[in-house]
Design an enzyme around this catalytic site. Structure first.
Site, PDB file in Angstrom:
ATOM      1  N   GLU A 151      44.296  47.214  33.319  1.00 22.53           N
ATOM      2  CA  GLU A 151      45.146  46.728  32.056  1.00 22.53           C
ATOM      3  C   GLU A 151      44.607  45.439  31.290  1.00 22.53           C
ATOM      4  O   GLU A 151      44.642  44.865  30.993  1.00 22.53           O
ATOM      5  CB  GLU A 151      46.606  45.784  33.066  1.00 22.53           C
TER       6      GLU A 151
HETATM    7  C1  LIG Z   1      46.182  51.214  41.593  1.00 20.55           C
HETATM    8  C2  LIG Z   1      45.288  51.996  39.161  1.00 20.55           C
HETATM    9  C3  LIG Z   1      46.853  51.669  38.172  1.00 20.55           C
HETATM   10  C4  LIG Z   1      46.436  52.405  37.398  1.00 20.55           C
HETATM   11  N1  LIG Z   1      47.549  53.188  36.138  1.00 20.55           N
HETATM   12  C5  LIG Z   1      46.984  52.876  35.359  1.00 20.55           C
HETATM   13  C6  LIG Z   1      48.140  53.548  33.951  1.00 20.55           C
HETATM   14  O1  LIG Z   1      49.883  53.419  34.979  1.00 20.55           O
HETATM   15  N2  LIG Z   1      48.128  54.513  32.588  1.00 20.55           N
HETATM   16  C7  LIG Z   1      46.676  54.345  32.617  1.00 20.55           C
HETATM   17  O2  LIG Z   1      46.914  55.206  31.726  1.00 20.55           O
HETATM   18  N3  LIG Z   1      45.661  54.140  33.444  1.00 20.55           N
HETATM   19  C8  LIG Z   1      45.852  53.312  34.843  1.00 20.55           C
HETATM   20  N4  LIG Z   1      45.019  52.761  35.121  1.00 20.55           N
HETATM   21  C9  LIG Z   1      43.773  52.868  35.114  1.00 20.55           C
HETATM   22  C10 LIG Z   1      43.029  51.749  34.736  1.00 20.55           C
HETATM   23  O3  LIG Z   1      43.788  51.344  33.400  1.00 20.55           O
HETATM   24  C11 LIG Z   1      41.177  51.731  34.386  1.00 20.55           C
HETATM   25  O4  LIG Z   1      40.977  51.683  35.627  1.00 20.55           O
HETATM   26  C12 LIG Z   1      40.972  50.938  33.780  1.00 20.55           C
HETATM   27  O5  LIG Z   1      40.992  50.903  32.832  1.00 20.55           O
HETATM   28  C13 LIG Z   1      39.785  50.918  33.807  1.00 20.55           C
HETATM   29  O6  LIG Z   1      39.234  52.275  33.823  1.00 20.55           O
HETATM   30  P1  LIG Z   1      37.932  52.396  34.763  1.00 20.55           P
HETATM   31  O7  LIG Z   1      38.145  52.663  36.114  1.00 20.55           O
HETATM   32  O8  LIG Z   1      37.751  54.390  34.381  1.00 20.55           O
HETATM   33  O9  LIG Z   1      36.544  51.905  34.781  1.00 20.55           O
HETATM   34  P2  LIG Z   1      35.572  51.995  33.656  1.00 20.55           P
HETATM   35  O10 LIG Z   1      35.875  52.475  32.506  1.00 20.55           O
HETATM   36  O11 LIG Z   1      34.573  53.476  34.373  1.00 20.55           O
HETATM   37  O12 LIG Z   1      34.628  50.862  33.840  1.00 20.55           O
HETATM   38  C14 LIG Z   1      34.070  50.838  35.034  1.00 20.55           C
HETATM   39  C15 LIG Z   1      32.980  48.974  35.211  1.00 20.55           C
HETATM   40  O13 LIG Z   1      32.571  48.580  33.510  1.00 20.55           O
HETATM   41  C16 LIG Z   1      32.473  48.196  33.139  1.00 20.55           C
HETATM   42  N5  LIG Z   1      33.193  48.201  31.897  1.00 20.55           N
HETATM   43  C17 LIG Z   1      33.068  48.946  31.103  1.00 20.55           C
HETATM   44  N6  LIG Z   1      32.637  48.824  29.902  1.00 20.55           N
HETATM   45  C18 LIG Z   1      32.074  48.166  29.855  1.00 20.55           C
HETATM   46  C19 LIG Z   1      31.979  47.314  28.814  1.00 20.55           C
HETATM   47  N7  LIG Z   1      31.950  47.742  27.206  1.00 20.55           N
HETATM   48  N8  LIG Z   1      30.915  46.103  29.064  1.00 20.55           N
HETATM   49  C20 LIG Z   1      30.804  45.589  29.500  1.00 20.55           C
HETATM   50  N9  LIG Z   1      31.267  46.374  31.337  1.00 20.55           N
HETATM   51  C21 LIG Z   1      31.910  47.412  30.780  1.00 20.55           C
HETATM   52  C22 LIG Z   1      34.555  47.634  33.298  1.00 20.55           C
HETATM   53  O14 LIG Z   1      34.268  46.483  33.447  1.00 20.55           O
HETATM   54  C23 LIG Z   1      33.739  48.265  34.967  1.00 20.55           C
HETATM   55  O15 LIG Z   1      34.079  47.030  35.972  1.00 20.55           O
HETATM   56  C24 LIG Z   1      44.932  52.503  36.398  1.00 20.55           C
HETATM   57  C25 LIG Z   1      43.747  52.303  37.490  1.00 20.55           C
HETATM   58  C26 LIG Z   1      44.448  51.703  39.055  1.00 20.55           C
HETATM   59  C27 LIG Z   1      43.078  51.456  40.009  1.00 20.55           C
END
Ligand SMILES: Cc1cc2nc3c(=O)[nH]c(=O)nc-3n(C[C@H](O)[C@H](O)[C@H](O)COP(=O)(O)OP(=O)(O)OC[C@H]3O[C@@H](n4cnc5c(N)ncnc54)[C@H](O)[C@@H]3O)c2cc1C
Length: 663
Positions: A475
């Site tokens: 989130e």
């Molecule tokens: C237990 C769990 C429940 C979830 N539930 C839902 C749900 O119900 N619905 C849903 O749609 N999603 C859900 N998610 C997804 C969650 O919202 C994403 O994991 C989150 O948005 C981050 O995306 P990502 O994991 O792909 O990380 P990425 O976007 O790949 O990011 C990886 C890292 O890079 C950093 N990063 C990325 N872009 C930048 C930037 N521009 N500048 C600086 N740092 C950056 C991030 O902060 C993170 O530390 C869930 C995830 C988990 C683990």
């Protein structure tokens, strides 16, 4: 020397505002108000300097920009970053309506009794299942529709009561909290309450309020923090009555049990200036519709009963009537929903922090080592003190923000909510980490093992740590929250000087903008050096007033420091994420100090003894000021560029030698 990369989402905001000052229109996507389209979007888009962007960045920017909109009033924190002092935005702390309070207290007491009697958090963690009887019991008391208006079958409570419920549930069982919060903070209720048509509200809200589980499907394997480039597609049927949904969503919490889903997907592009522009649309989808499948249930280190999975959509027919918020407005719906729903996670963080405090008190006072309770050793006392002060400040920040929402549904709380989420989740992790240390080896041992060998206090610290960790990731990760805070903090400056800095604008226009900016800064900048300006409300206790007024002085230092960094780095400031993070953290700590004073005044009014309240307020202020000073020092002297270069060398493999000696 490697250069930090451009961040599309930051630029998406900072380059695209209307350019008049004073800023009366803000691009919020995230207040809890019902939203209207921003008529300025098309006009302001023409000021974006996209000349140095690649296609991917350009596409993400265009879609993100289309998701933005305007409200008319700056918030307390937005003013803070500009060195303006606006205490009336958060003071006085208004009380919940008397009728609601009676109803809310009764509901929360019933909820607490139910949790204690029927919800076995350790068993839920072990089995990965929330028993049907628990869900049925929660549904009976209305816990699936806490904020849903009564005319649609919900309890119709305020944001404040909802936050109190989240705190309560999370203090006992974070799985049950996640289940209920995802359902109503980001699942079907929240977007429908914000954007739904009357027909949609009548059709779906009674179902979800009664306990039909809902989920929110935005993330995909290729799109996490940057959802603008999602690949799930919704193609209109020939008769135009419906869409066919195709694609795969990742990590959809509640998704394996849900009856209703909110799904964001690409719909056919719109032609803008003769070029196709990606459109994202949000739909309510019946999970039982033909073509919806769950090929995988995901498992995590914590939150083991989160019912999270991969959702696959194969030619799923979704009626046009199920579009939420209008075709092409899906990202706005998703981002606004996340923002408005964002307060439930910090509410849960308070539950975690307070539970940590309770365990730290009990264990710190009874575990004897070296002849005295461990809480009397100053190293342990320091940890207990940190937990106490931060649990208090988290509550102050969240309740202050919730009361703003309840007072004025249209109030812009985007910055405050982002700070509550970012700071609250990080501090909750800190609290649990300190608690783990205080508990020693028993903190690391599972409840099952503690019980099996006869420990009398099988505190679930190991489970708490597993569950809390993800809260800084989902989130809106902490990194994205800090970017969001800073892009909004910079917005007034860009409104003043944005055109002058935009190489794509005609020279005459840039010159006019430059003159205007010079006029503005001629009075604004000297004002930031004045030793006075600020002050506390007349009816605030003098002890609190001194701390509260002090925040105004720090905010002027923050405003001029931000301005100096703008001058130093120009448009490249957006790439200095570590530097910007320090400024975001200073602003957050200042908001936290101000909120503790506002909340403390309310506690005094409620009859809480002064000495008790002041001890926590003073201690939190002392800890926050230490961080604030450190962060200001870090702006002046740091090794950020060196660190960035090292990271790039690591990624390119130059330091693989440092990995020698591992398997
Ligand atoms: C237990 C769990 C429940 C979830 N539930 C839902 C749900 O119900 N619905 C849903 O749609 N999603 C859900 N998610 C997804 C969650 O919202 C994403 O994991 C989150 O948005 C981050 O995306 P990502 O994991 O792909 O990380 P990425 O976007 O790949 O990011 C990886 C890292 O890079 C950093 N990063 C990325 N872009 C930048 C930037 N521009 N500048 C600086 N740092 C950056 C991030 O902060 C993170 O530390 C869930 C995830 C988990 C683990």
């Amino acid at each position: 020397m490697a250069r930090p990369v451009d961040c599309g989402i930051f630029r998406a905001v900072v380059d695209t505002k209307s350019l008049q000052f004073p800023a009366t229109s803000w691009p919020p996507s995230m207040s809890t108000a019902t939203h209207t389209p921003n008529p300025k979007t098309e006009e302001t888009r023409s000021v974006i300097d996209m000349s140095k962007m690649n296609e991917g960045q350009r596409a993400a920017l265009q879609v993100t920009e289309a998701a933005r909109e305007s409200v008319d009033d700056l918030s307390f924190v937005a003013h803070l970053f500009m060195g303006n002092w606006a205490p009336a935005k958060i003071y006085p702390f208004t009380e919940v309506d008397a009728d609601e309070k009676v109803r809310a207290d009764k509901f929360l007491a019933e909820l607490a009794a139910f949790l204690k009697a029927h919800v076995d958090a350790d068993e839920i963690d072990r089995s990965g299942e929330i028993p049907d009887a628990v869900m049925a019991g929660l549904a009976r008391m209305g816990a699936y529709g806490i904020k849903v208006p009564q005319q649609y079958g919900g309890l119709g409570f305020s944001q404040t009561t909802y936050c109190r419920a989240c705190q309560l549930i999370a203090s006992h069982c974070t799985n049950t909290f996640a289940h209920l919060s995802i359902h109503q903070s980001v699942g079907v209720p929240q977007p429908l309450m914000l954007f739904g048509t009357e027909e949609q509200k009548q059709k779906f809200l009674p179902r979800v309020a009664a306990g039909e589980i809902s989920a929110f499907a935005l993330t995909e394997a290729g799109v996490g923090s940057d959802p603008a480039r999602m690949t799930t597609k919704a193609t209109p049927t020939e008769d135009g009555e419906a869409f066919l949904l195709n694609g795969e969503k990742l990590w959809c919490s509640n998704g394996t049990r849900a009856g209703l889903l909110i799904v964001a997907a690409q719909t056919p592009p719109k032609l803008v200036d003769g070029k196709p522009r990606t459109q994202i649309t949000t739909f309510v989808v019946e999970a039982t519709a033909p073509g919806v499948s769950v090929p995988h249930r995901s498992q995590f280190m914590g939150h083991r009963a989160i019912y999270n999975g991969v959702l696959r959509f194969t030619n799923v027919r979704v009626p046009r009537a199920n579009i939420v918020g209008g075709e092409g407005r899906g990202l706005k719906v998703a981002l606004t929903t996340l923002n408005a729903g964002r307060l439930s996670i910090p509410a849960a963080s308070i539950g975690t922090a307070k539970r940590s405090l309770q365990i730290a008190r009990e264990w710190g006072g009874t575990r004897i080592q070296w002849g005295v309770p461990i809480g009397q050793h100053s190293a342990v006392a320091e940890m207990i003190r940190k937990i106490a002060a931060h649990a208090f400040a988290m509550e102050a920040m969240l309740l202050t923000t919730s009361r703003i929402v309840d007072r004025d549904k249209k109030a812009d709380i985007r910055l405050e909510a982002a700070m509550c989420k970012m700071w609250g989740t990080e501090k909750a992790w800190m609290c649990v980490d300190e608690l783990m240390q205080i508990r020693g080896g028993r903190g690391y041992e599972t409840v099952e093992s503690l019980l099996a060998r006869g420990e009398t206090n099988p505190y679930p610290v190991e489970r708490m740590m597993r569950d809390v960790r993800v809260t800084t990731i989902f989130e809106g990760s902490s990194e994205i929250m800090r970017l969001f805070i800073m892009r909004e903090a910079l917005d007034p400056h860009l409104k003043v000087a944005g055109i002058a800095l935009n190489s794509e604008r005609p020279a005459g226009e840039r010159l006019r903008s430059l003159l205007k900016a010079a006029g503005f800064y001629a009075w604004w900048y000297p004002k930031q050096w004045l030793p006075f300006g600020g002050g506390a409300p007349a009816d605030m206790h003098p002890h609190l007033a001194a701390h509260f007024g002090e925040v105004a002085g720090w905010s002027r230092k923050l405003a001029r420091t931000l301005f100096h960094q703008m001058i130093k780095f120009g448009p490249k400031l957006e790439k200095r994420q570590v530097l910007l993070a320090r400024l975001a953290d200073i602003g957050t700590d200042l908001f936290a100090i101000a909120a503790t004073c506002v909340y403390a005044q309310k506690l005094l009014r409620d009859g809480e003894p002064e000495a008790r309240v002041f001890t926590l307020v003073d201690d939190f202020r002392a800890q926050a000021l230490l961080r604030i000073r450190q962060n200001f020092d870090g702006v002046a002297v740091n090794a950020d560029q060196h660190g960035y270069d090292l990271a790039q060398q690591v990624i390119s493999g130059e330091h693989q030698w440092a990995e020698r000696g591992i398997v």
